[in-house]
Design an enzyme around this catalytic site. Structure first.
Site, mmCIF file in Angstrom:
data_model
loop_
_atom_site.group_PDB
_atom_site.id
_atom_site.type_symbol
_atom_site.label_atom_id
_atom_site.label_comp_id
_atom_site.label_asym_id
_atom_site.label_seq_id
_atom_site.Cartn_x
_atom_site.Cartn_y
_atom_site.Cartn_z
ATOM 1 N N TYR A 1 52.209 23.724 31.292
ATOM 2 C CA TYR A 1 51.564 24.684 30.655
ATOM 3 C C TYR A 1 52.875 25.665 30.328
ATOM 4 O O TYR A 1 53.117 26.214 29.004
ATOM 5 C CB TYR A 1 50.592 25.427 31.693
ATOM 6 C CG TYR A 1 50.363 27.131 31.118
ATOM 7 C CD1 TYR A 1 49.899 27.267 29.753
ATOM 8 C CD2 TYR A 1 50.820 27.945 31.923
ATOM 9 C CE1 TYR A 1 49.718 28.522 29.337
ATOM 10 C CE2 TYR A 1 50.619 29.227 31.455
ATOM 11 C CZ TYR A 1 50.050 29.766 30.067
ATOM 12 O OH TYR A 1 49.745 31.058 29.750
ATOM 13 N N THR B 1 53.562 34.356 28.398
ATOM 14 C CA THR B 1 53.262 34.633 29.916
ATOM 15 C C THR B 1 54.675 34.722 30.492
ATOM 16 O O THR B 1 55.834 34.211 30.168
ATOM 17 C CB THR B 1 52.700 33.523 30.500
ATOM 18 O OG1 THR B 1 52.599 33.148 31.628
ATOM 19 C CG2 THR B 1 53.284 32.194 29.596
ATOM 20 N N ASP B 2 54.493 35.311 31.665
ATOM 21 C CA ASP B 2 55.924 35.591 32.678
ATOM 22 C C ASP B 2 56.104 34.112 33.300
ATOM 23 O O ASP B 2 56.907 34.031 33.898
ATOM 24 C CB ASP B 2 55.610 36.390 33.811
ATOM 25 C CG ASP B 2 54.380 36.221 34.679
ATOM 26 O OD1 ASP B 2 53.868 35.264 34.588
ATOM 27 O OD2 ASP B 2 54.246 36.961 35.540
HETATM 28 P P1 NAD Z 1 41.937 31.251 27.390
HETATM 29 O O1 NAD Z 1 42.009 29.770 27.730
HETATM 30 O O2 NAD Z 1 40.630 32.234 28.096
HETATM 31 O O3 NAD Z 1 41.399 31.241 25.774
HETATM 32 C C1 NAD Z 1 42.203 30.538 24.967
HETATM 33 C C2 NAD Z 1 41.328 30.409 23.530
HETATM 34 O O4 NAD Z 1 42.102 29.992 22.473
HETATM 35 C C3 NAD Z 1 39.799 30.119 23.774
HETATM 36 O O5 NAD Z 1 38.984 30.598 23.175
HETATM 37 C C4 NAD Z 1 40.277 28.601 22.944
HETATM 38 O O6 NAD Z 1 38.970 28.197 22.186
HETATM 39 C C5 NAD Z 1 41.243 28.978 22.000
HETATM 40 N N1 NAD Z 1 41.989 27.809 21.509
HETATM 41 C C6 NAD Z 1 42.310 26.780 22.167
HETATM 42 N N2 NAD Z 1 43.046 25.913 21.360
HETATM 43 C C7 NAD Z 1 42.758 26.478 20.202
HETATM 44 C C8 NAD Z 1 43.514 25.876 18.865
HETATM 45 N N3 NAD Z 1 44.207 24.801 18.771
HETATM 46 N N4 NAD Z 1 43.083 26.511 17.691
HETATM 47 C C9 NAD Z 1 42.276 27.650 17.803
HETATM 48 N N5 NAD Z 1 41.863 28.290 19.077
HETATM 49 C C10 NAD Z 1 42.073 27.823 20.092
HETATM 50 O O7 NAD Z 1 43.329 31.848 27.461
HETATM 51 P P2 NAD Z 1 43.647 33.330 28.034
HETATM 52 O O8 NAD Z 1 43.706 33.571 29.344
HETATM 53 O O9 NAD Z 1 42.658 34.356 27.086
HETATM 54 O O10 NAD Z 1 45.112 33.522 27.307
HETATM 55 C C11 NAD Z 1 45.285 33.911 25.826
HETATM 56 C C12 NAD Z 1 46.754 33.942 25.931
HETATM 57 O O11 NAD Z 1 47.489 34.663 26.858
HETATM 58 C C13 NAD Z 1 47.590 32.718 25.925
HETATM 59 O O12 NAD Z 1 48.394 32.573 24.915
HETATM 60 C C14 NAD Z 1 48.176 32.540 27.375
HETATM 61 O O13 NAD Z 1 49.094 31.869 27.529
HETATM 62 C C15 NAD Z 1 48.480 34.172 27.385
HETATM 63 N N6 NAD Z 1 48.527 34.697 28.890
HETATM 64 C C16 NAD Z 1 47.427 34.520 29.737
HETATM 65 C C17 NAD Z 1 47.505 35.238 30.872
HETATM 66 C C18 NAD Z 1 46.638 35.068 31.957
HETATM 67 O O14 NAD Z 1 46.640 35.389 32.962
HETATM 68 N N7 NAD Z 1 45.239 34.521 31.476
HETATM 69 C C19 NAD Z 1 48.712 35.814 31.091
HETATM 70 C C20 NAD Z 1 49.948 36.128 30.291
HETATM 71 C C21 NAD Z 1 49.646 35.415 29.187
#
Ligand code: NAD
Ligand code: TYD
Length: 361
Positions: free
Chosen positions: A169, A144-145
């Site tokens: 986070y 993430t940024d």
């Molecule tokens: P999310 O919270 O919607 O989904 C996370 C998923 O990971 C869920 O399905 C959850 O069940 C699973 N999970 C959590 N803990 C786990 C574990 N210990 N073992 C296996 N599975 C596990 O998150 P997202 O928004 O889809 O984000 C996905 C990735 O992208 C993350 O790494 C986040 O940091 C990154 N990210 C998100 C955004 C955003 O705007 N949502 C932006 C940039 C980066």
């Protein structure tokens, strides 16, 4: 896990973690629709992960689901050995800033220990591969940024911006990014890290600003705006992020970081106003129109980062990526998707979340 057929005729074999969450599920849909890759989807199914999100590909011959924790060493080792991935793409995380304020422990476990465990087992596996497969293997860490901290009114985050995370986070994601970097420099594991701005689109859990506002507006509930609503985020439609990740894992240079962003900075108030106008238009008979009357200013988030903005010139110039959606087209698609999928919203919120305020300490 013996369900995996190892001979996939040269097709990429992609181990996706967190494939039942927001971005991971969009990525799996992208792989099924636009590539011939074989997919193993490892997800713990926390509150944020739901099998309904991948129900349409549950029986697809190129998708297999495995429930489990990325921090479980035995399970990850066995899965990697059985599936023999070409690429491991780590989406699994605890992802919500407000929840990290209320309870950081899960963030340390999944984001830091879990990423370490994936790296450790990926390295053991990679060392067993022949030269051709070693050269092809990639570990892509989705980050993430927010690791760069908070910007003032000017400037953007580049790949060289020093890390300065402010929330539990972002601190846990920063720690995991450093581990990924170390596994490349110390052990030679071919890793890539992508740091992306705020995503929006289908399948986002309704604790995040955009789906929360849509669902609250439909029920005539207050639309909570933290502080004065002037904080800025740089929004990217999730499918553009998925295309960037697939391009990076195929074309990116091991050891490199790529920033991904939509060049679409908006204040939170602008985001909420856009959603209200779209709902007014798409629901002409709504009892709650104009939906902007539901806007409610509430106490600010502790440590609320002021502004994020991404300089995405590296991925654009080196890999040729650019977003296909504008903020306007992506937001319209997103609102329409939620209106068409209220059953999904009900299913993922059930027993998990009823829209209450999180992260006030
Ligand atoms: P999310 O919270 O919607 O989904 C996370 C998923 O990971 C869920 O399905 C959850 O069940 C699973 N999970 C959590 N803990 C786990 C574990 N210990 N073992 C296996 N599975 C596990 O998150 P997202 O928004 O889809 O984000 C996905 C990735 O992208 C993350 O790494 C986040 O940091 C990154 N990210 C998100 C955004 C955003 O705007 N949502 C932006 C940039 C980066
Ligand atoms: P969010 O969707 O939680 O993403 P992030 O914290 O990762 O940026 O929040 C986006 C912005 O919206 C952020 O500045 C906090 C703000 N916000 C609100 O104003 N009201 C809300 O109810 C939520 C969840 C967020």
């Amino acid at each position: 896990m013996s369900q995996f057929v190892r001979n996939s005729n040269g097709r990429a074999r992609v181990l996706v973690t967190g494939g039942c969450g927001f971005i991971g599920s969009n990525f799996i849909h992208h792989l099924i629709e636009d590539t011939n890759a074989e997919i193993a989807n490892l997800d713990l199914l926390t509150y944020a992960g739901n099998l309904q999100t991948v129900a349409d590909v549950a029986d697809h011959p190129r998708h297999r689901f495995v429930q489990g924790d990325i921090a479980d060493s035995n399970l990850v080792r066995q899965l990697i050995d059985d599936f023999a991935p070409t690429y491991l793409i780590n989406f699994a995380a605890e992802s919500h800033v407000d929840r990290s304020i209320d309870g950081p422990a899960d963030f340390i476990h999944t984001n830091i220990v879990g990423t370490y465990n994936l790296l450790d087992n990926a390295l053991s596996y990679w060392r067993t591969l022949d030269n051709v497969d070693q050269a092809r293997f990639r570990f892509l860490h989705v980050s993430t940024d927010e690791v760069y901290g908070s910007l003032g009114d000017h400037g953007t985050f580049s790949e060289d911006t020093p890390y300065a995370p402010n929330s539990p986070y972002s601190a846990s994601k920063a720690a995991s990014d450093h581990l990924v970097r170390a596994w490349y420099h110390t052990y030679g594991l071919p890793t890539l890290t992508t740091n992306c701005s705020n995503n929006y689109g289908p399948y986002q859990f309704p604790e995040k600003l955009i789906p929360l506002v849509i669902l609250n507006a439909l029920e005539g509930k207050p639309l909570p705006i933290y502080g004065d609503g002037q904080n800025v985020r740089d929004w990217l439609f999730v499918e553009d992020h998925c295309r960037a990740i697939w391009l990076t894992v195929n074309e990116g240079k091991p050891g490199e970081i790529y920033n991904i962003g939509g060049n679409s900075e908006k204040t939170n108030l602008e985001v909420v106003d856009t959603l209200c106008l779209l709902l007014d238009e798409l629901l002409p008979d709504s009892l709650h129109s104009p939906h902007s009357q539901l806007k409610t200013f509430v106490a600010d988030r502790p440590g609320h980062d002021w502004r994020y903005a991404i300089d995405a010139s590296k991925i654009r110039n080196q890999l040729g990526w650019q977003p296909q959606e504008t903020f306007e087209s992506g937001m319209r698609k997103t609102v329409q998707w939620y209106l068409d999928h209220l059953d999904w919203c009900e299913a993922v919120n059930a027993d998990n979340y009823d829209g209450q305020r999180l992260g006030l300490q």
